[in-house]
Design a protein around this motif. Structure first.
Motif, PDB file in Angstrom:
ATOM      1  N   TYR A 137      -3.694  -4.990   1.807  1.00  0.00           N
ATOM      2  CA  TYR A 137      -2.454  -4.899   2.574  1.00  0.00           C
ATOM      3  C   TYR A 137      -1.724  -3.646   2.156  1.00  0.00           C
ATOM      4  O   TYR A 137      -1.865  -3.167   1.029  1.00  0.00           O
ATOM      5  N   GLY A 170       5.295  -4.585  -3.048  1.00  0.00           N
ATOM      6  CA  GLY A 170       4.523  -5.557  -2.283  1.00  0.00           C
ATOM      7  C   GLY A 170       3.618  -6.345  -3.197  1.00  0.00           C
ATOM      8  O   GLY A 170       3.162  -5.832  -4.223  1.00  0.00           O
ATOM      9  N   LEU A 188       6.409  -8.077   1.312  1.00  0.00           N
ATOM     10  CA  LEU A 188       6.897  -6.713   1.191  1.00  0.00           C
ATOM     11  C   LEU A 188       8.387  -6.782   0.922  1.00  0.00           C
ATOM     12  O   LEU A 188       9.112  -7.509   1.608  1.00  0.00           O
ATOM     13  N   VAL A 214       1.459  -0.531   3.822  1.00  0.00           N
ATOM     14  CA  VAL A 214       2.555  -0.217   4.720  1.00  0.00           C
ATOM     15  C   VAL A 214       2.398   1.218   5.211  1.00  0.00           C
ATOM     16  O   VAL A 214       1.986   2.104   4.456  1.00  0.00           O
ATOM     17  N   TYR A 254       9.011   1.436   9.023  1.00  0.00           N
ATOM     18  CA  TYR A 254       7.786   0.963   8.384  1.00  0.00           C
ATOM     19  C   TYR A 254       7.071  -0.028   9.292  1.00  0.00           C
ATOM     20  O   TYR A 254       7.681  -0.669  10.150  1.00  0.00           O
ATOM     21  N   PRO A 288       4.100  -2.998   8.342  1.00  0.00           N
ATOM     22  CA  PRO A 288       3.160  -3.586   7.386  1.00  0.00           C
ATOM     23  C   PRO A 288       1.779  -3.703   8.020  1.00  0.00           C
ATOM     24  O   PRO A 288       1.666  -3.939   9.231  1.00  0.00           O
TER      25      PRO A 288
END
Length: 189
Positions: A67, A174, A115, A69, A38, A40
């Motif tokens: 925001y 998140g 997250l 991911v 991942y 972010p």
């Protein structure tokens, strides 16, 4: 609609809109994927088309932020450009949820993006700024014509391993700006 990504290494790639998952639906991975990493991201919704946009005027080209991911199936990344391209195109691997937040939320004290994978916090960030987005718009539009509705995503950290098939199902959440449901999905192998 495309997702223009500034990687943690400073390069620009474009993910197709088929990778976009904006409703937090669970992702079911194909049998050839055993490991998922991942990255972010801070993202901005492009509100005006443009090319060769100066950083000085870039704030006029986006109208909201958020925001999310980006997921990468590590099994496809073999060190070649083709492998990374294939990993960047897997459907439903860009978790960029809507609605977006007003630009003024950037840089405000207390607006922290966190997250989590299960109960463990795997990333926390509070240093995002309008300057980051404006600089990325200037850099991206040297190479890419941005259109209304495109998303510009800035990786905030190099990709890291998130989970593997041996672990089974994982739950990713998140939160940002007092909203605990920015991200909420499962990765199912």
């Amino acid at each position: 609609m495309n997702i223009v990504v500034r990687t943690a290494g400073g390069r620009y790639i474009v993910r197709p809109d088929t990778t976009w998952e904006r409703d937090n639906e669970d992702v079911f991975l194909p049998e050839f994927v055993d490991r998922v990493s991942y990255a972010p991201v801070l993202f901005a919704r492009i509100s005006k088309p443009g090319r060769s946009v100066s950083e000085k005027f870039a704030e006029r080209y986006y109208d909201g932020i958020g925001y999310g991911v980006l997921l990468y199936p590590e099994d496809l990344i073999d060190g070649s450009e083709e492998g990374f391209s294939c990993a960047s195109c897997l459907d439903h691997t860009s978790f960029l949820t809507f609605p977006v937040y007003n630009k003024v939320t950037l840089g405000r004290p207390g607006n922290i993006f966190e997250l989590q994978c299960g109960s463990e916090t795997i990333f926390s960030h509070s240093g995002a700024s309008a300057e980051m987005i404006c600089k990325a718009i200037e850099e991206a539009t040297r190479y890419i014509y941005i259109r209304t509705g495109d998303i510009l995503a800035i990786e905030l950290e190099s990709r890291k391993l998130l989970c593997s098939r041996e672990e089974g199902e994982v739950h990713v959440t998140g939160k940002f700006c007092r909203n605990d449901n920015v991200l909420d999905f499962k990765i199912i192998f």
